[in-house]
Design a protein around this motif. Structure first.
Motif, mmCIF file in Angstrom:
data_model
loop_
_atom_site.group_PDB
_atom_site.id
_atom_site.type_symbol
_atom_site.label_atom_id
_atom_site.label_comp_id
_atom_site.label_asym_id
_atom_site.label_seq_id
_atom_site.Cartn_x
_atom_site.Cartn_y
_atom_site.Cartn_z
ATOM 1 N N ALA A 166 0.743 -1.098 -0.012
ATOM 2 C CA ALA A 166 -0.038 -0.035 -0.055
ATOM 3 C C ALA A 166 0.607 1.267 -0.124
ATOM 4 O O ALA A 166 2.051 1.388 0.546
ATOM 5 N N ASN A 167 0.340 2.411 -0.540
ATOM 6 C CA ASN A 167 0.811 3.506 -0.556
ATOM 7 C C ASN A 167 2.595 3.679 -1.278
ATOM 8 O O ASN A 167 3.265 4.537 -0.737
ATOM 9 N N TYR A 168 3.032 2.663 -2.073
ATOM 10 C CA TYR A 168 4.105 2.543 -2.794
ATOM 11 C C TYR A 168 4.025 3.449 -3.888
ATOM 12 O O TYR A 168 3.429 3.386 -4.669
ATOM 13 N N SER A 169 4.999 4.597 -3.798
ATOM 14 C CA SER A 169 5.066 5.928 -4.803
ATOM 15 C C SER A 169 5.614 5.097 -6.051
ATOM 16 O O SER A 169 5.042 5.810 -7.155
ATOM 17 N N GLU A 170 6.085 4.240 -6.368
ATOM 18 C CA GLU A 170 6.843 3.673 -7.452
ATOM 19 C C GLU A 170 6.120 2.312 -7.838
ATOM 20 O O GLU A 170 6.924 1.470 -8.414
ATOM 21 N N ALA A 171 4.981 2.144 -7.170
ATOM 22 C CA ALA A 171 4.402 0.798 -7.799
ATOM 23 C C ALA A 171 4.112 0.672 -9.206
ATOM 24 O O ALA A 171 4.417 -0.332 -9.671
ATOM 25 N N ALA A 172 3.811 1.738 -9.829
ATOM 26 C CA ALA A 172 3.825 1.678 -11.408
ATOM 27 C C ALA A 172 5.212 1.143 -12.053
ATOM 28 O O ALA A 172 4.907 0.323 -12.893
ATOM 29 N N ASP A 173 6.203 1.702 -11.688
ATOM 30 C CA ASP A 173 7.594 1.421 -12.286
ATOM 31 C C ASP A 173 7.737 -0.108 -11.832
ATOM 32 O O ASP A 173 8.250 -0.781 -12.824
ATOM 33 N N ALA A 174 7.267 -0.438 -10.653
ATOM 34 C CA ALA A 174 7.461 -2.046 -10.333
ATOM 35 C C ALA A 174 6.782 -2.898 -11.193
ATOM 36 O O ALA A 174 7.085 -4.018 -11.787
ATOM 37 N N GLY A 175 5.370 -2.518 -11.491
ATOM 38 C CA GLY A 175 4.504 -3.084 -12.458
ATOM 39 C C GLY A 175 5.070 -3.062 -13.992
ATOM 40 O O GLY A 175 5.001 -4.353 -14.668
ATOM 41 N N TRP A 176 5.760 -2.077 -14.331
ATOM 42 C CA TRP A 176 6.450 -1.934 -15.460
ATOM 43 C C TRP A 176 7.443 -2.968 -15.670
ATOM 44 O O TRP A 176 7.769 -3.487 -16.753
ATOM 45 N N ALA A 177 8.444 -3.069 -14.572
ATOM 46 C CA ALA A 177 9.257 -3.878 -14.508
ATOM 47 C C ALA A 177 8.887 -5.356 -15.009
ATOM 48 O O ALA A 177 9.608 -6.083 -15.629
ATOM 49 N N ALA A 178 7.686 -5.720 -14.352
ATOM 50 C CA ALA A 178 7.161 -7.064 -14.526
ATOM 51 C C ALA A 178 7.051 -7.150 -16.027
ATOM 52 O O ALA A 178 7.176 -8.294 -16.475
ATOM 53 N N ILE A 179 6.170 -6.150 -16.536
ATOM 54 C CA ILE A 179 6.174 -6.244 -18.038
ATOM 55 C C ILE A 179 7.242 -6.392 -18.935
ATOM 56 O O ILE A 179 7.149 -7.250 -19.894
ATOM 57 N N THR A 180 8.165 -5.570 -18.444
ATOM 58 C CA THR A 180 9.503 -5.562 -19.194
ATOM 59 C C THR A 180 10.088 -7.076 -19.254
ATOM 60 O O THR A 180 10.679 -7.482 -20.325
ATOM 61 N N LEU A 181 9.901 -7.468 -17.896
ATOM 62 C CA LEU A 181 10.668 -8.962 -17.957
ATOM 63 C C LEU A 181 10.049 -9.924 -18.744
ATOM 64 O O LEU A 181 10.449 -10.664 -19.427
ATOM 65 N N LEU A 182 8.604 -9.835 -18.779
ATOM 66 C CA LEU A 182 7.722 -10.862 -19.587
ATOM 67 C C LEU A 182 8.138 -10.623 -21.201
ATOM 68 O O LEU A 182 8.148 -11.601 -21.790
ATOM 69 N N ALA A 191 -1.834 -10.363 -20.648
ATOM 70 C CA ALA A 191 -2.647 -10.555 -19.215
ATOM 71 C C ALA A 191 -1.975 -9.495 -18.158
ATOM 72 O O ALA A 191 -2.790 -8.689 -17.567
ATOM 73 N N GLU A 192 -0.689 -9.583 -18.346
ATOM 74 C CA GLU A 192 0.157 -8.767 -17.421
ATOM 75 C C GLU A 192 -0.166 -7.114 -17.774
ATOM 76 O O GLU A 192 -0.480 -6.393 -16.908
ATOM 77 N N ALA A 193 -0.307 -6.856 -18.986
ATOM 78 C CA ALA A 193 -0.464 -5.542 -19.543
ATOM 79 C C ALA A 193 -1.711 -4.997 -19.139
ATOM 80 O O ALA A 193 -2.161 -3.967 -18.918
ATOM 81 N N ASP A 194 -2.921 -5.958 -19.262
ATOM 82 C CA ASP A 194 -4.205 -5.467 -18.946
ATOM 83 C C ASP A 194 -4.416 -5.219 -17.540
ATOM 84 O O ASP A 194 -4.945 -4.182 -17.014
ATOM 85 N N GLN A 195 -3.607 -6.075 -16.335
ATOM 86 C CA GLN A 195 -3.615 -5.529 -14.974
ATOM 87 C C GLN A 195 -3.041 -4.328 -14.867
ATOM 88 O O GLN A 195 -3.477 -3.623 -13.983
ATOM 89 N N PHE A 196 -1.818 -3.947 -15.237
ATOM 90 C CA PHE A 196 -1.151 -2.851 -15.344
ATOM 91 C C PHE A 196 -2.098 -1.674 -15.640
ATOM 92 O O PHE A 196 -2.241 -0.716 -14.860
ATOM 93 N N ALA A 197 -2.549 -1.745 -17.030
ATOM 94 C CA ALA A 197 -3.673 -0.349 -17.506
ATOM 95 C C ALA A 197 -4.573 -0.341 -16.557
ATOM 96 O O ALA A 197 -5.235 0.612 -16.232
ATOM 97 N N GLU A 198 -5.168 -1.464 -15.747
ATOM 98 C CA GLU A 198 -6.572 -1.375 -15.060
ATOM 99 C C GLU A 198 -5.873 -0.716 -13.719
ATOM 100 O O GLU A 198 -6.546 0.298 -13.117
ATOM 101 N N ARG A 199 -4.724 -1.224 -13.044
ATOM 102 C CA ARG A 199 -4.424 -0.447 -11.783
ATOM 103 C C ARG A 199 -3.646 1.006 -12.122
ATOM 104 O O ARG A 199 -4.179 1.960 -11.414
#
Length: 952
Positions: A463-479, A501-509
């Motif tokens: 919760a409240n992690y300011s760079e959560a989006a970058d972490a999600g993008w790192a998962a996408i980049t890995l995939l 599927a990972e991209a859809d989760q990222f776009a939703e969040r």
């Protein structure tokens, strides 16, 4: 019966009366003020020449209120009785009563230190007289004790000890025996008779005669055993352990140590650590302790031994002690502190690998929840700090290994870093950041599923992690990399569906993220086609070797090849590819390529040539590096990179200690590019090269040229002066010193004061206006709030030289008529010299005190001698001449007395400072003035009552 002198009766009566009065005074002071004195009668002898034939006379004392009299008045009367009586018994009784009054009331008995020593010297003969006659009415044990005290105060140590031994032998049951035994043992210890001292101390300890002396004796018993050498150290250790048990019986006593016991306890720890260190270290320490119980102070002893080794520079031994305690008491509350101390010891030794090992051990030992909860808050912070440092280090190590192609080492390092990050994430408030780092480490280690899990947790579970989006993008980049084939491993082969599927989760969040549009566009293209880096090289090779490829196609293939090789740091292969691309750009059909491509290729070619120079320089291949740096100019003449290449070639020679080559290239660069920004750094580099090549004079010349254009040139000029000093160019150095000092500069701190005083000292030493600089040196030191041992010594010695010269001027002044005028001049010269010597004392303290005392005394003695030797006016008759000479003697006498006092003061310094030549001169003068007292052989003895002689 021996006849008694009439004054003895007077003194005896007075003594008896005062003794009776004091006894009543003390008793009445303790009772109610309303109590009256009881009636009584004293019979005294009368009308007889001996005590036997005296007839009694009765002095009646009737009951009446006690007269008011203060203790100070009683002291005064006893004092007067001691000074006026010639009878030994009376004098000794008066002295004892004075001592008793001082002990009971704290009243000053009227003697200064020097007077008290004189009194006891006089009292010794009275003691001896009483013993010879056997006519003492009091307790002989007290008399022997007082005699011992008198001998001690007058410096007769052996006689004092002899009397104490008599006291112990004759009166073993006396209350004074414990102190006597202690002082006898102390004397043996001070004289180096340690076995004898041990016997004395042990008697006190085992007899339990006096608690106060028993405690001191046990402590000194240990020291006397220690002093007997390593063969007695086990006995000493047992004694010292008992001392610590007495002072520190339980854990609470560690918190409530009496301030007066701190030094004793500290010395006990110190000597135990020292003995253990000189034997088998911690093994010896453990053998001295009772393994069946844990002493509350045991950890302090291990800590002291560890500190001892650390101070001695024995780092590994210090660490071994800490580790020994951890093994000795693995469940002790101080185990974490000892493990942290191991870290500190390795840090002081500047051994990075050992530091990391110690930190890793601490993190591992307390990594479990139970272990972590065992730590206090500060230790938990250390655990977290160590985990982060170790994680970052392993990550950097993995990066460096990967850059050098050591895949196995890189993987191991990244796995270790990930483990530390993941352990830390459970206990850190920055969970998201730590998880992201853990994911990146797993990624670098090739553990892609674990990396993906960490990225996802950081992005979607914290919760409240300011760079959560970058972490999600790192998962996408890995995939996506997995989909492209760049990130593949066993169990990790993502398909395009999983990436979507990972991209859809990222776009939703993270619906507002700017990267979503590009991600979707990319996904649409990826469903259509795939590719990877190696395949790109394969295809580019086919294009290059194909006969049908157009210039544009060949150019593109060589460009891809060159960029790939350059990206992989294969700069030699990249240079070959860029040369091919450049040939096509320059000789191909202009319509096939954009007009600026050739220039871009030359820049890239120059870059890879320059990179080859950097790599060669990093690998220590100086000649190759210089050759590559210089080639840049042939590829891209006049470019900034070409200029930088020439500059870096010179720097490479400089780093390789090729001083002549570096100097030549630097000077040529400054000549060819006088306005370039890099020129500003060349003078300092030239200075370094001149100094390193052993030519400080040329370096100084360079600094002086630099200073010429500066608004404040003195920083550079002073550096030049230091180099001129090293070069031995004293005249040029002195000129700079004089110019700088002439500016009126005032020191603003201690280093500044030392610098200015060093200049004055060097000018003085070089003989240039020596006395002027001595004056300046002394004045500056007296006025300065900052001092150092060097400046104090210089100024003190300079003041002594000036004082000696002033003394010579004083000596040269003759006393002529009229005497008042010449005497006034001579006294003025004396005062000038005396002040110089006092200044030297103020600055040099003990270092010059003996010489100053001697010289000041000689000033007064010289004045007295000159007064006595001055001529008598010729117009005086015989009587007037005698009166004149008597007046001269009266004038000279105080000065001679001052001289004697100063020489005597110098003589007395032997007891504190030992003998030196100036004290010897004072003794010579005193021998001339008082040959009967000073012109004899003297053996100096010392009396050391301190426990622990500091000989370690």
């Amino acid at each position: 019966m021996r006849r008694l002198a009439p004054r003895f009766f007077t003194a005896l009566f007075t003594a008896l009366f005062i003794a009776l009065f004091i006894a009543l005074f003390i008793s009445l002071c303790l009772a109610s003020p309303a109590i009256a004195q009881e009636s009584f009668r004293v019979d005294l002898g009368r009308d007889g020449e001996t005590i036997g034939d005296m007839r009694p006379v009765f002095l009646t004392f009737e009951s009446r209120p006690m007269p008011a009299i203060s203790p100070s008045e009683v002291v005064r009367r006893y004092h007067r009785l001691f000074l006026n009586s010639d009878e030994p018994e009376v004098r000794i009784d008066a002295l004892n009563r004075l001592s008793n009054i001082r002990d009971k009331s704290g009243e000053d008995i009227g003697f200064s230190v020097s007077e008290e020593q004189k009194v006891y010297r006089e009292a010794i003969s009275s003691y001896e007289s009483i013993l010879e006659r056997g006519s003492f009415g009091g307790r002989l044990d007290e008399l022997l004790y007082q005699m011992a005290k008198a001998h001690a105060l007058t410096g007769h140590d052996q006689e004092s000890i002899q009397r104490l031994k008599q006291l112990v032998g004759l009166y073993p049951d006396s209350a004074l025996v414990p102190e006597a035994r202690f002082r006898i043992a102390e004397s043996a210890f001070a004289s180096g008779r340690y076995a004898e001292a041990e016997t004395g101390y042990r008697h006190l300890v085992e007899s339990g005669e006096n608690g106060e002396f028993s405690t001191k004796a046990r402590y000194m018993l240990g020291w006397s055993q220690f002093k007997q050498g390593a063969g007695a150290w086990d006995r000493a250790a047992n004694t010292f352990v008992t001392v610590l048990d007495e002072f520190l019986p339980d854990a609470q006593s560690l918190e409530d140590v009496n301030e007066s016991s701190v030094d004793t306890i500290d010395d006990t720890f110190r000597v135990l650590a020292l003995m253990a260190a000189r034997k088998r270290g911690p093994e010896t320490l453990i053998s001295w302790l009772d393994e069946t119980r844990m002493r509350p102070w045991a950890h302090l002893l291990f800590d002291r031994l560890a500190d001892y080794y650390a101070v001695q520079g024995q780092t590994e031994a210090s660490v071994a002690v800490n580790q020994a305690f951890i093994r000795y008491a693995p469940d002790h509350a101080k185990v974490p502190a000892f493990m942290l101390q191991v870290v500190d010891v390795w840090q002081r030794a500047a051994l990075p690998e050992r530091i990391r090992e110690a930190r890793a051990g601490f993190v591992a030992r307390f990594g479990s929840d139970a272990g972590y909860d065992r730590l206090n808050p500060g230790e938990q912070e250390k655990w977290q700090s160590f985990s982060r440092v170790l994680a970052d280090f392993q990550y950097n190590r993995g990066t460096n290994s990967a850059n050098t192609g050591d895949v196995t080492a890189a993987r191991a390092a990244f796995v270790s870093a990930a483990g530390y990050y993941e352990g830390l994430a459970r206990r850190s408030v920055r969970i998201g950041e730590i998880l992201r780092l853990a994911g990146d480490a797993r990624l670098q280690a090739g553990q892609f599923p674990e990396a993906l899990a960490n990225f996802r947790r950081a992005a979607y579970e914290v919760a409240n992690y300011s760079e959560a989006a970058d972490a999600g993008w790192a998962a996408i980049t890995l995939l996506r990399d997995g989909l492209n084939g760049r990130r593949t491993s066993q169990g990790f082969s993502p398909g395009l569906e999983e990436v979507s599927a990972e991209a859809d989760q990222f776009a939703e969040r993270f619906s507002g993220d700017a990267r979503n549009a590009g991600l979707m566009a990319d996904l649409s293209a990826r469903w259509l086609a795939t590719g990877n880096h190696q395949r790109a090289l394969d295809y580019s090779a086919r294009v290059i070797t194909g006969a049908e490829a157009t210039a544009r196609e060949r150019y593109a293939a060589w460009q891809v090849t060159a960029e790939v090789r350059q990206h992989q740091d294969e700069y030699g292969l990249a240079e070959r590819a860029w040369k091919q691309a450049l040939e096509l750009a320059e000789n191909g059909d202009p319509g096939d390529l954009p007009g600026d491509q050739a220039e871009n290729v030359r820049k890239q070619l120059a870059t890879v040539v320059y990179r080859q120079g950097e790599r060669a320089a990093a690998n220590g291949k100086t000649e190759d590096a210089v050759r590559h740096f210089r080639r840049v100019g042939s590829v891209l003449p006049g470019s900034d990179l070409a200029i930088k290449g020439r500059y870096d070639a010179a720097n490479t020679l400089l780093k390789a200690a090729d001083w002549s080559g570096a100097i030549e290239d630097l000077e040529r660069f400054r000549s060819d590019f006088p306005g370039h920004e890099l020129v500003s750094g060349i003078p300092e580099k030239l200075v370094h090269a001149w100094v390193a090549s052993g030519q400080p004079a040329l370096a100084a010349s360079e600094l002086l040229q630099m200073a010429a254009g500066q608004p404040d040139p003195w920083q550079l000029r002073l550096r030049a002066a230091a180099l001129l000093h090293d070069a031995g160019n004293i005249a040029e150095r002195n000129a700079l010193y004089r110019d700088y000092l002439a500016t009126g500069v005032v020191a603003g701190d201690g280093p500044g004061h030392l610098r200015l005083q060093t200049m004055r000292h060097r000018l003085m030493e070089s003989g240039v206006e020596g006395d002027d600089w001595r004056e300046a040196l002394v004045s500056a030191e007296l006025e300065s709030p900052w001092h150092s041992p060097e400046t104090l010594e210089w100024a003190s010695r300079a003041s002594m030289v000036l004082g000696a010269r002033a003394a010579a001027a004083f000596t040269s002044i003759e006393l002529t008529h009229p005497l008042e005028d010449s005497l006034e001049r001579k006294q003025g010269a004396l005062e000038a010299a005396r002040q110089r010597f006092l200044d030297a004392e103020a600055l040099g303290a003990e270092a010059v005190l003996s010489e100053s005392l001697y010289r000041r005394a000689e000033l007064y003695r010289g004045l007295a001698r000159d007064l006595m030797a001055s001529s008598v006016p010729a117009d005086l008759n015989e009587l007037e001449t005698m009166q004149y000479q008597m007046l001269l003697e009266e004038e000279a006498y105080p000065f001679e007395e001052k001289a004697i006092r100063l020489h005597t003061e110098n003589h007395r310094r032997i007891t504190a400072r030992g003998y030196d030549a100036w004290i010897g001169r004072s003794l010579g003068v005193l021998a001339d003035l008082h040959p009967g007292r000073y012109q004899r052989k003297v053996k100096w003895l010392s009396w050391n009552m301190e426990a622990g002689d500091g000989s370690l």
